[in-house]
Design a protein around this motif. Structure first.
Motif, short mmCIF file in Angstrom:
data_model
loop_
_atom_site.label_atom_id
_atom_site.label_comp_id
_atom_site.label_asym_id
_atom_site.label_seq_id
_atom_site.Cartn_x
_atom_site.Cartn_y
_atom_site.Cartn_z
N MET A 221 16.32 -16.29 -31.05
CA MET A 221 15.59 -16.40 -32.31
C MET A 221 15.66 -15.10 -33.10
SD MET A 221 12.08 -16.32 -30.19
CE MET A 221 13.05 -16.94 -28.81
N THR A 222 15.34 -15.18 -34.37
CA THR A 222 15.09 -14.02 -35.22
C THR A 222 13.70 -14.18 -35.81
OG1 THR A 222 16.05 -15.08 -37.18
CG2 THR A 222 17.53 -13.75 -35.80
N ASP A 223 13.21 -13.13 -36.44
CA ASP A 223 11.85 -13.13 -36.99
C ASP A 223 11.87 -13.60 -38.45
OD1 ASP A 223 9.27 -12.66 -37.82
OD2 ASP A 223 9.15 -10.63 -37.01
N PRO A 224 11.29 -14.77 -38.76
CA PRO A 224 11.30 -15.25 -40.15
C PRO A 224 10.49 -14.38 -41.09
CG PRO A 224 9.87 -16.62 -38.80
CD PRO A 224 10.58 -15.70 -37.86
N GLN A 225 9.60 -13.52 -40.53
CA GLN A 225 8.78 -12.66 -41.36
C GLN A 225 9.39 -11.27 -41.55
OE1 GLN A 225 5.43 -13.43 -42.80
NE2 GLN A 225 6.57 -15.33 -42.58
N ALA A 226 10.53 -11.01 -40.92
CA ALA A 226 11.15 -9.69 -41.01
C ALA A 226 11.76 -9.48 -42.39
CB ALA A 226 12.23 -9.54 -39.94
N SER A 227 11.96 -8.21 -42.75
CA SER A 227 12.59 -7.88 -44.03
C SER A 227 14.06 -8.29 -44.00
CB SER A 227 12.48 -6.38 -44.30
OG SER A 227 13.26 -5.66 -43.36
N PRO A 228 14.69 -8.44 -45.17
CA PRO A 228 16.11 -8.85 -45.19
C PRO A 228 17.02 -7.89 -44.44
CG PRO A 228 15.12 -9.08 -47.37
CD PRO A 228 14.11 -8.37 -46.52
N LYS A 229 16.62 -6.62 -44.32
CA LYS A 229 17.46 -5.65 -43.61
C LYS A 229 17.26 -5.70 -42.10
CE LYS A 229 17.59 -2.35 -47.47
NZ LYS A 229 17.29 -0.96 -47.90
N ASN A 230 16.22 -6.37 -41.65
CA ASN A 230 15.95 -6.48 -40.22
C ASN A 230 16.53 -7.78 -39.69
OD1 ASN A 230 14.95 -6.71 -37.64
ND2 ASN A 230 12.82 -6.32 -38.18
N ASN A 231 17.67 -7.69 -38.99
CA ASN A 231 18.35 -8.87 -38.49
C ASN A 231 18.36 -8.91 -36.96
OD1 ASN A 231 19.02 -9.83 -41.08
ND2 ASN A 231 20.73 -8.40 -41.17
N LYS A 232 17.30 -8.40 -36.35
CA LYS A 232 17.24 -8.36 -34.89
C LYS A 232 17.24 -9.78 -34.30
CE LYS A 232 14.79 -3.94 -34.48
NZ LYS A 232 13.54 -3.27 -34.02
N VAL A 233 17.88 -9.87 -33.14
CA VAL A 233 17.94 -11.13 -32.40
C VAL A 233 17.26 -10.92 -31.05
CG1 VAL A 233 19.46 -12.84 -31.33
CG2 VAL A 233 20.08 -11.82 -33.54
N TRP A 234 16.45 -11.91 -30.63
CA TRP A 234 15.82 -11.86 -29.30
C TRP A 234 16.34 -13.03 -28.47
CZ3 TRP A 234 13.26 -10.51 -33.74
CH2 TRP A 234 12.75 -9.21 -33.79
N ASN A 273 10.22 -22.80 -25.54
CA ASN A 273 9.73 -23.01 -26.90
C ASN A 273 8.91 -21.83 -27.39
OD1 ASN A 273 9.27 -26.11 -25.46
ND2 ASN A 273 10.82 -25.79 -27.03
N HIS A 274 9.52 -20.65 -27.35
CA HIS A 274 8.85 -19.42 -27.81
C HIS A 274 9.20 -19.18 -29.28
CE1 HIS A 274 9.56 -19.33 -23.52
NE2 HIS A 274 10.83 -19.01 -23.71
N VAL A 275 8.47 -18.25 -29.89
CA VAL A 275 8.77 -17.90 -31.28
C VAL A 275 8.42 -16.44 -31.51
CG1 VAL A 275 6.48 -18.59 -32.15
CG2 VAL A 275 8.45 -18.59 -33.69
N VAL A 276 9.24 -15.76 -32.31
CA VAL A 276 8.94 -14.41 -32.78
C VAL A 276 8.44 -14.54 -34.22
CG1 VAL A 276 9.86 -12.14 -33.35
CG2 VAL A 276 10.61 -13.30 -31.26
N TYR A 277 7.27 -13.96 -34.48
CA TYR A 277 6.65 -14.11 -35.80
C TYR A 277 5.96 -12.80 -36.17
CZ TYR A 277 4.00 -16.33 -39.60
OH TYR A 277 3.47 -16.67 -40.82
N ASN A 278 6.42 -12.19 -37.24
CA ASN A 278 5.83 -10.96 -37.78
C ASN A 278 5.75 -9.85 -36.72
OD1 ASN A 278 4.79 -9.40 -39.85
ND2 ASN A 278 2.67 -10.02 -39.46
N GLY A 279 6.83 -9.68 -35.97
CA GLY A 279 6.93 -8.57 -35.03
C GLY A 279 6.35 -8.82 -33.66
N SER A 280 5.84 -10.03 -33.41
CA SER A 280 5.26 -10.35 -32.10
C SER A 280 5.91 -11.59 -31.52
CB SER A 280 3.75 -10.58 -32.22
OG SER A 280 3.07 -9.39 -32.57
#
Length: 457
Positions: A221-234, A273-280
Motif C-alpha cells: 500500500m501507499t498512504d492516500p494522505q501523503a503529499s505528492p512528493k511522498n511515494n513511500k510503499v509499505w 486487510n491493513h491500511v496506511v493512513y496519514n502516516g500511521s
C-alpha cells in the motif's frame, strides 16, 4: 447550480503512471479542462486548453506581432496606391461608359431610320458599334472589382487595428506578471481537478503487474494522505505469524527491492486487510478484534481499541479465509472498518472510524453475508463487494452510506493470477491495489462524476 456529468478513467499511480486527474469544467479567463476516457493502454489522458508557454516570453511574441503588423501595413500602403490609381481610371472609364451608352442609343435611332441614310455610312457606324459592344460587360466587372478592393482595404485596416491592440496588451505586462498570472491559473486548474475525488464505480480494468514477490497472501500500500512528493510503499507479507513491515522510498525502489527501513511491530497482525493512513498503520491484532494504530514516525503504537461485537479469527472471514474477518480501508471520506457481527447475522457491517481514537463514528448494517464476499473496498463512502476471490469474480453488490441503500451490480474484475487475497482502493492514486497470488497488481477504475459548478451559462 448546474450539474456537469463526466466519465473519467483515472489510472494514475505515482511515478509509474503519473498523476492525471481531469475534468470537464468551464473556468473563467478562457481556460478549459477536458478529459478523455483512456489511451490505447487504458490510462487516463488529460487535455488542457490553455495559453501557450511561449506567451510568457514577451520579446519573442512581440517580435512576431511586430513583423506581422509591418507586413499588413505594407499591404495596406500598396492597396492605398492601387486604390488611388483605380479611382482615377474609374472616373475615365465611367465617362467612356456613358459615351458608349449614348452611342448605342443614337445607333438605335439611326437603325430605325436607316432607309434615309446612305448604306455605306450605316455599315461603318454599325461596325464601330459592334467593336465597342464587348467592352460593356468588362466595364461592369471593373466596377465590381473596384468595390472588392475597397472592402479588402477596410478589412486590412480593421485587422491592423486589432493587431496593434494585441501588441499594446502584451507590452502592458512584464515577464514576472505573466508568470504570476500563469501560476494563478494553474492553481485554479488544480482546484477544478480536486472536484473529481468522488464518483460512482462504473468499470474496472487491468491489472497491471507491478512486482512478483512474497507468498500467496499479503498486502502492499501507499498512504492516500501523503503529499505528492511522498511515494513511500509499505509491504506486509503473509496473513499471520509476521510482525515485519518493509518500507520503500518509491515504487521504483519497491520494484528493485531496495528497502529504506523495516519496522518490527509489537503485535502480530491477522489477515491482509491493513491500511496506511496519514502516516500511521492500522491493522487487526492477531486473535482479537482489536485495531492497532502504529505511528511510523515515532515507531510505536499510539492507539488500540476493540471493535465491539466484531467477529475475528476466521469466524466471519472473506471466502478465502486467512483471518480476514476485519478489513480496514480508507477512501475520500476517511477511515473505515468492514466486519461482521452475530447481531447482524454474520452480514457485513460498515463502520466509519475516528483516525486518532479509532472510535466508531457511525455504523451501517448491510444484508450481504461476510463469508460470501470475496473482497471489498470503499470509494466515496460506498462499499463495493466482490462475489469471489477466484477467477470469474465481479463486483456484485454495493452499499451507499450516504443514502443507506444497496444495489446489485455486475462489474467484472480480471483475476489474472487466480487468487485475490487483498484488494484496496487508494483515493490519492485513484486505483485499486491488489495482492493476486504472490503478484502485486494495480487495477484501473472508471468513475462516473457529478460536478456542481456556479456557471449558469
Amino acid at each position: 447550480m448546474r450539474a456537469l456529468f463526466v466519465v473519467l478513467k483515472p489510472l494514475c499511480f505515482l511515478a509509474l503512471l503519473g498523476y492525471c486527474p481531469s475534468a470537464t469544467v468551464r473556468p473563467k479567463e478562457g481556460w478549459q479542462v477536458y478529459s478523455s476516457a483512456q489511451d490505447a493502454d487504458g490510462r487516463c489522458i488529460c487535455t488542457v486548453v490553455a495559453p501557450e508557454q511561449s506567451l510568457c516570453s514577451r520579446d519573442a511574441k512581440s517580435r512576431q506581432l511586430r513583423q506581422l503588423l509591418e507586413k499588413i501595413q505594407n499591404m495596406s500602403q500598396s492597396i492605398e496606391v492601387l486604390n488611388l490609381r483605380t479611382q482615377r481610371d474609374f472616373q475615365y472609364v465611367m465617362k467612356m461608359e456613358s459615351q458608349m451608352k449614348g452611342l448605342r442609343s443614337k445607333f438605335r435611332q439611326i437603325e430605325s431610320n436607316r432607309r434615309t441614310l446612305l448604306t455605306k455610312n450605316f455599315q461603318e457606324l454599325k461596325g464601330k458599334m459592334n467593336d465597342l459592344q464587348p467592352l460593356i460587360p468588362v466595364l461592369e466587372q471593373y466596377k465590381t472589382d473596384a468595390t472588392l478592393i475597397s472592402q479588402f482595404k477596410l478589412e486590412i485596416r480593421n485587422l491592423s487595428l486589432v493587431l496593434t491592440a494585441i501588441q499594446e496588451e502584451i507590452g502592458a505586462y512584464d515577464y514576472e506578471e505573466l508568470q504570476q498570472r500563469v501560476l494563478g491559473l494553474e492553481g485554479r486548474l488544480r482546484n477544478c481537478m480536486n472536484k473529481l475525488t468522488c464518483g460512482k464505480l462504473m468499470k474496472i480494468t487491468g491489472p497491471i503487474t507491478v512486482k512478483t514477490s512474497g507468498t500467496r497472501f499479503g498486502a502492499w500500500m501507499t498512504d492516500p494522505q501523503a503529499s505528492p512528493k511522498n511515494n513511500k510503499v509499505w509491504y506486509m507479507d503473509s496473513y499471520t505469524n509476521n510482525k515485519i513491515v518493509r518500507e520503500y522510498k518509491s515504487v521504483s525502489d519497491f520494484v528493485a527491492g531496495i528497502e529504506s527501513r523495516t519496522y518490527n511491530l509489537p503485535f502480530h497482525w491477522a489477515g491482509t486487510n491493513h491500511v496506511v493512513y496519514n502516516g500511521s498503520l492500522y491493522y487487526n491484532k492477531y486473535q482479537s478484534n482489536i485495531i492497532v494504530r502504529y505511528s511510523f514516525e515515532s515507531g510505536r503504537v499510539t492507539t488500540q481499541r476493540a471493535l465491539e461485537s466484531a467477529g475475528f479469527h476466521n469466524v466471519y472471514p472473506y471466502t478465502w479465509g486467512g483471518f480476514s474477518d476485519i478489513d480496514l480501508m480508507a477512501d475520500e471520506l476517511g477511515l473505515w472498518a468492514i466486519y461482521a457481527t452475530n447481531q447482524n447475522a454474520g452480514n457485513i457491517v460498515i463502520s466509519q472510524l475516528d483516525p486518532l481514537t479509532i472510535q466508531v463514528l457511525n455504523s451501517w448494517n448491510t444484508e450481504y453475508s461476510k463469508r460470501n464476499a470475496g473482497e471489498s473496498f470503499m470509494i466515496c463512502g460506498t462499499l463495493y463487494i466482490t462475489n469471489s476471490h477466484l477467477t470469474g469474480a465481479k463486483v456484485y453488490y454495493s452499499y451507499s452510506t450516504k443514502t443507506s441503500t444497496y444495489e446489485y451490480m455486475d462489474i467484472p474484475i480480471h483475476n489474472q493470477y487466480f487468487h485475490m487475497s487483498m484488494l484496496d482502493y487508494n483515493a490519492r492514486d485513484r486505483a485499486l491495489y491488489g495482492w493476486n497470488n504472490g503478484h502485486q497488481v494495480l487495477f484501473n477504475v472508471t468513475l462516473f462524476h457529478i460536478i456542481e459548478t456556479d456557471d449558469e451559462s
